[in-house]
Design a protein around this motif. Structure first.
Motif, PDB file in Angstrom:
ATOM      1  N   UNK A   1       0.839  -1.196   0.000  1.00  0.00           N
ATOM      2  CA  UNK A   1       0.000   0.000   0.000  1.00  0.00           C
ATOM      3  C   UNK A   1       0.875   1.248   0.000  1.00  0.00           C
ATOM      4  N   UNK A   2       0.423   2.281  -0.713  1.00  0.00           N
ATOM      5  CA  UNK A   2       1.046   3.614  -0.690  1.00  0.00           C
ATOM      6  C   UNK A   2       2.463   3.626  -1.246  1.00  0.00           C
ATOM      7  N   UNK A   3       2.777   2.732  -2.162  1.00  0.00           N
ATOM      8  CA  UNK A   3       4.088   2.761  -2.804  1.00  0.00           C
ATOM      9  C   UNK A   3       4.173   3.977  -3.729  1.00  0.00           C
ATOM     10  N   UNK A   4       5.339   4.604  -3.883  1.00  0.00           N
ATOM     11  CA  UNK A   4       5.456   5.714  -4.837  1.00  0.00           C
ATOM     12  C   UNK A   4       4.930   5.318  -6.214  1.00  0.00           C
ATOM     13  N   UNK A   5       4.222   6.254  -6.836  1.00  0.00           N
ATOM     14  CA  UNK A   5       3.606   5.978  -8.124  1.00  0.00           C
ATOM     15  C   UNK A   5       2.194   5.454  -8.013  1.00  0.00           C
ATOM     16  N   UNK A   6       1.678   5.333  -6.791  1.00  0.00           N
ATOM     17  CA  UNK A   6       0.340   4.790  -6.567  1.00  0.00           C
ATOM     18  C   UNK A   6      -0.652   5.915  -6.314  1.00  0.00           C
ATOM     19  N   UNK A   7      -1.748   5.931  -7.057  1.00  0.00           N
ATOM     20  CA  UNK A   7      -2.816   6.905  -6.849  1.00  0.00           C
ATOM     21  C   UNK A   7      -3.955   6.266  -6.073  1.00  0.00           C
TER      22      UNK A   7
ATOM     23  N   UNK B   1      10.104   8.498  -3.240  1.00  0.00           N
ATOM     24  CA  UNK B   1       9.311   9.039  -2.129  1.00  0.00           C
ATOM     25  C   UNK B   1       9.825  10.412  -1.707  1.00  0.00           C
ATOM     26  N   UNK B   2      11.148  10.525  -1.596  1.00  0.00           N
ATOM     27  CA  UNK B   2      11.734  11.776  -1.105  1.00  0.00           C
ATOM     28  C   UNK B   2      11.725  12.885  -2.154  1.00  0.00           C
ATOM     29  N   UNK B   3      12.041  12.550  -3.404  1.00  0.00           N
ATOM     30  CA  UNK B   3      12.265  13.582  -4.425  1.00  0.00           C
ATOM     31  C   UNK B   3      11.102  13.778  -5.385  1.00  0.00           C
ATOM     32  N   UNK B   4      10.191  12.800  -5.472  1.00  0.00           N
ATOM     33  CA  UNK B   4       9.110  12.783  -6.456  1.00  0.00           C
ATOM     34  C   UNK B   4       9.666  12.749  -7.883  1.00  0.00           C
ATOM     35  N   UNK B   5      10.876  12.250  -8.023  1.00  0.00           N
ATOM     36  CA  UNK B   5      11.501  12.041  -9.326  1.00  0.00           C
ATOM     37  C   UNK B   5      11.705  10.545  -9.541  1.00  0.00           C
ATOM     38  N   UNK B   6      11.797  10.159 -10.824  1.00  0.00           N
ATOM     39  CA  UNK B   6      11.962   8.753 -11.167  1.00  0.00           C
ATOM     40  C   UNK B   6      13.413   8.482 -11.557  1.00  0.00           C
ATOM     41  N   UNK B   7      14.211   7.868 -10.656  1.00  0.00           N
ATOM     42  CA  UNK B   7      15.619   7.617 -10.978  1.00  0.00           C
ATOM     43  C   UNK B   7      15.821   6.444 -11.935  1.00  0.00           C
TER      44      UNK B   7
ATOM     45  N   UNK C   1       3.929  10.392  -8.482  1.00  0.00           N
ATOM     46  CA  UNK C   1       2.917  10.619  -7.453  1.00  0.00           C
ATOM     47  C   UNK C   1       3.338   9.897  -6.178  1.00  0.00           C
ATOM     48  N   UNK C   2       3.373  10.628  -5.075  1.00  0.00           N
ATOM     49  CA  UNK C   2       3.866  10.056  -3.829  1.00  0.00           C
ATOM     50  C   UNK C   2       2.907  10.360  -2.692  1.00  0.00           C
ATOM     51  N   UNK C   3       2.491   9.316  -1.984  1.00  0.00           N
ATOM     52  CA  UNK C   3       1.590   9.470  -0.847  1.00  0.00           C
ATOM     53  C   UNK C   3       2.427   9.723   0.397  1.00  0.00           C
ATOM     54  N   UNK C   4       2.250  10.887   1.003  1.00  0.00           N
ATOM     55  CA  UNK C   4       3.052  11.249   2.172  1.00  0.00           C
ATOM     56  C   UNK C   4       2.195  11.552   3.402  1.00  0.00           C
ATOM     57  N   UNK C   5       0.986  12.071   3.226  1.00  0.00           N
ATOM     58  CA  UNK C   5       0.160  12.437   4.377  1.00  0.00           C
ATOM     59  C   UNK C   5      -0.388  11.184   5.054  1.00  0.00           C
ATOM     60  N   UNK C   6      -0.494  11.262   6.373  1.00  0.00           N
ATOM     61  CA  UNK C   6      -0.961  10.112   7.134  1.00  0.00           C
ATOM     62  C   UNK C   6      -2.358   9.663   6.759  1.00  0.00           C
ATOM     63  N   UNK C   7      -3.254  10.606   6.457  1.00  0.00           N
ATOM     64  CA  UNK C   7      -4.631  10.239   6.167  1.00  0.00           C
ATOM     65  C   UNK C   7      -4.726   9.453   4.865  1.00  0.00           C
ATOM     66  N   UNK C   8      -3.989   9.873   3.837  1.00  0.00           N
ATOM     67  CA  UNK C   8      -4.050   9.161   2.563  1.00  0.00           C
ATOM     68  C   UNK C   8      -3.356   7.809   2.668  1.00  0.00           C
ATOM     69  N   UNK C   9      -2.272   7.738   3.427  1.00  0.00           N
ATOM     70  CA  UNK C   9      -1.614   6.448   3.641  1.00  0.00           C
ATOM     71  C   UNK C   9      -2.563   5.478   4.345  1.00  0.00           C
TER      72      UNK C   9
END
Length: 737
Positions: A557-563, A599-605, A617-625
């Motif tokens: 759940x809530x992996x970077x790139x997940x909407x 997660x940290x940069x919102x860039x795709x390395x 797309x990165x989920x960072x807020x507690x409510x969305x996580x």
């Protein structure tokens, strides 16, 4: 582990003292045991200080001053991952501690232990290693403090850091220090990192490739233009100084330069020589701590220099000094792997723990590790950064000998080997078909976006190993509990049949991680098509074997790139396939992983990084996580309120209701806590409870029927599930190893 034991052995001092955050278990799955036995086999006297009280330096004096060095490790896990959940809450237990007792190690244990060792004996040599040091060897994003931290080297004040598969470097280092060589002068070992002055180079002929700016991986020399027309020599135009001479002077011919046509092998060797004398300068800590784009760029460059066959040294400035990283260690050969695992382990916890139960030991006491490394390259996983992507396998005789040792020596053995695997169950002896291609390859994964045509996928050696292991007298069952790479397994239906027919104990763990292409592309995981193919084979061979068996798929759940829509679609997929998940946790950013960079940069390395490159797309807020986590447990009444709010916000109120196509009911339902509280009351009986919660009135004397309470754990990096009939919740004990 004690002075008394030293006296019994006749030791007045230890050559090396290892400090670990884990309980000491003398088994090759535990790093301190492996390192200790390895050094012992080289003739060194080794002491171990296990889980010392870090509030003072006195516990670090327990075995006296080491003759050579303190070897510091946090243990088998990063101390922050060990102590905190993905929600940054302190865990209630520790699997590597007697009786699972928590809080027996400090935060960032490598740094704390190193400082205490220096305090105990000023001037003592300090060597750091294991996964915590390995994953923090350069500047890295730290999820728990939500900032970029320095390399662990300057913070710990260690003399040298050993990363990755450390056996060769450790043995060489120890012998050289024992021979009187200053540890500060040992700078030529692969798989080591250390602090150096700015501009330091091993020898004058080394060159530096500057990669401190976005998309400038190094110096690019201008190529000569083969069509350029320039006169190289004009001396022939001059005439003799003797004016009376009518004849012009003979032209002076330009020297002819002989061009040697190099063969492919000679060209490769020349490139290798240049690469071996080149260091890549990464953006400095002071820059990347405040610049997400350059952090992503540094992460990309770092991971592209991970193949030991072509990796260059790297250097990164930290204030007035540099952190220098030598290339990664070369993989161990099969006989070297055998030597590591064939040493004289007691295969038990140290007697000092008495009858205390150590959960990690209980899990692996009857398991056998057959290989190291992983070429999957999953961005959320740290195996590749630590063990490498080249598989290192043990020989068949070595593995069979260990099974016999377990049968004959390990107390409590009843005939079942709990696991025959490793980081991945089915990568044993799989490798690139051409060693030269392997050494020059810079792909981050051998199986994404598709399985490389140069990768061998023949599972016959693993099938043969399974059959021989089953045939050992006294062995009743061989289980495979490690995670399975199913996109590889479907390349070998014979392997799937062998596995399903003989080595599945009812449940088999696999890891699709998600159903949607967006997050899967950021994880570097295959699509659900491969899962469907494997599921078809699994069910076919289970039926042929006359067994009722289930797959346990894991999801993140809530992996970077997940909407939000991706998680909703996954929840609908779970409902459609009658999965009700039991173990759930949201994505945890661990040091140096590529997904942590996203997660940290919102860039795709995974692609070229620039100011205007792809935004992740990165989920960072507690409510969305929490919402993303709730989607995975859509069936849990405790999640219905947050799911209803989320669905309404997403414009998907059509999924709220009590029909077959709905995800959550429209009206509130009593939570498990409320139901439990009601059951504890003495006054209300079954009839009153049924009336209160709108249930059908039970028969006189019958208990109220309700869904069994599902267990939610917080110490997993993914989720487990198994098929469930309607109206039931399945509790599984499955989990990642």
């Amino acid at each position: 582990m004690s002075r008394a034991e030293m006296d019994k052995l006749g030791w007045d001092s230890c050559d090396v003292i290892l400090v670990t955050g884990d309980a000491y278990i003398d088994h090759p799955s535990f790093g301190m045991a492996l390192v200790g036995r390895l050094l012992e086999s080289q003739g060194f006297r080794v002491g171990i200080i296990s889980q010392p009280d870090w509030l003072s330096a006195e516990p670090f004096r327990a075995l006296g001053k080491p003759n050579l060095y303190f070897g510091i490790t946090a243990g088998n896990m990063d101390s922050m991952v060990n102590r905190y959940t993905s929600d940054r809450k302190i865990r209630s237990d520790d699997a590597y501690t007697p009786n699972g007792e928590p809080n027996k190690r400090p935060d960032r244990a490598v740094t704390v232990y190193s400082q205490r060792a220096r305090e105990a004996y000023p001037g003592v040599n300090v060597v750091i290693g294991s996964i915590e040091a390995s994953l923090r060897r350069i500047a890295h994003y730290d999820y728990w403090s939500d900032k970029v931290r320095r390399s662990v080297l300057p913070d710990s004040k260690a003399d040298i850091l050993i990363f990755g598969n450390a056996e060769r470097a450790l043995v060489d280092l120890t012998h050289r220090v024992a021979a009187g060589e200053p540890i500060s002068s040992i700078r030529d070992l692969r798989g080591t990192a250390f602090m150096v002055p700015p501009g330091w180079k091993p020898t004058p002929e080394w060159t530096e490739a500057n990669s401190t700016r976005v998309d400038t991986p190094g110096k690019v020399d201008a190529h000569p233009d083969p069509y350029e027309m320039k006169m190289k020599n004009t001396e022939g135009c001059k005439t003799s100084e003797d004016a009376s001479s009518a004849a012009p002077a003979a032209p002076v011919e330009a020297p002819v330069k002989v061009i040697k046509i190099m063969s492919r092998e000679e060209r490769r060797e020349a490139e290798r020589e240049v690469r071996n004398k080149t260091v890549v300068r990464l953006p400095s800590y002071d820059v990347i701590k405040d610049d997400p784009v350059l952090y992503a760029h540094a992460s990309r460059v770092f991971h592209l220099e991970s193949n030991p066959g072509n990796a260059r040294a790297m250097v990164q400035a930290h204030g007035e000094r540099d952190v220098w990283l030598n290339p990664p260690p070369l993989p161990l050969a099969m006989d070297e792997m055998d030597g590591v695992y064939d040493m004289n382990y007691a295969r038990a916890p140290h007697p000092v723990y008495g009858k205390a139960r150590i959960p990690a030991w209980e899990m692996i006491r009857f398991s056998v590790n057959i290989m190291r490394g992983c070429f999957g390259g999953c961005t959320f996983c740290s195996i590749t950064e630590h063990e490498g992507r080249i598989i290192q396998s043990r020989s068949e005789p070595s593995i069979l000998r260990e099974i016999e040792l377990i049968r004959d020596k390990v107390k409590g053995f009843t005939g079942t080997i709990s696991d025959l695997g490793g980081p991945t169950a089915n990568m044993y002896r799989l490798a690139c078909k051409d060693k030269r291609i392997e050494e020059s390859c810079r792909r981050l994964s051998c199986v994404y976006p598709s399985i490389c045509s140069n990768l061998g996928t023949d599972h016959s050696k693993l099938i043969q190993l399974y059959r021989k292991a089953r045939a050992i007298p006294g062995i009743k069952k061989i289980l495979v509990s490690s995670g399975l790479r199913y996109d590889l397994a479907v390349r070998s239906p014979e392997y799937v049949k062998e596995l399903v027919s003989h080595h599945v104990g009812g449940l088999l763990k696999i890891a699709p991680e998600h159903s949607e292409d967006g997050p899967l592309s950021k994880m570097m995981k295959p699509g659900m098509g491969a899962y469907d193919k494997f599921k078809e084979l699994f069910e076919k061979y289970s039926k042929e074997a006359g067994k009722e068996q289930y797959l346990i798929p894991y999801f993140i759940a809530a992996h970077p790139g997940t909407t939000d829509e991706d998680m909703l679609n996954l929840a609908l997929w779970l409902k459609k396939n009658n999965f009700r998940l039991d173990q759930v946790q949201t994505f945890m950013p661990t040091p140096m992983a590529l997904a942590t960079t996203m997660y940290h940069t919102r860039k795709n390395p995974l692609r070229k990084v620039s100011e205007d490159s792809e935004v992740v797309e990165t989920v960072r807020t507690g409510k969305i996580r929490k919402l993303h986590k709730a989607f995975l447990r859509y069936h849990d009444p405790d999640n219905w309120e947050i799911l209803r709010e989320g669905l309404q916000r997403m414009g998907r109120s059509d999924l709220i209701g009590s029909g077959e196509h709905h995800l959550v009911p429209r009206h509130a339902a009593p939570s498990r806590a409320v139901i439990a509280a009601e059951h504890r009351r003495e006054t209300p009986g079954p009839n009153q409870l049924a009336k209160k919660f709108g249930q059908n009135k039970p028969r006189p004397g019958a208990a109220v029927q309700r869904t069994p309470t599902a267990r939610t754990t917080t110490n997993r990096s993914a989720v487990a599930a198994r098929p469930a009939r309607k109206g039931t919740t399945v509790t599984s004990k499955g989990g990642r190893k």
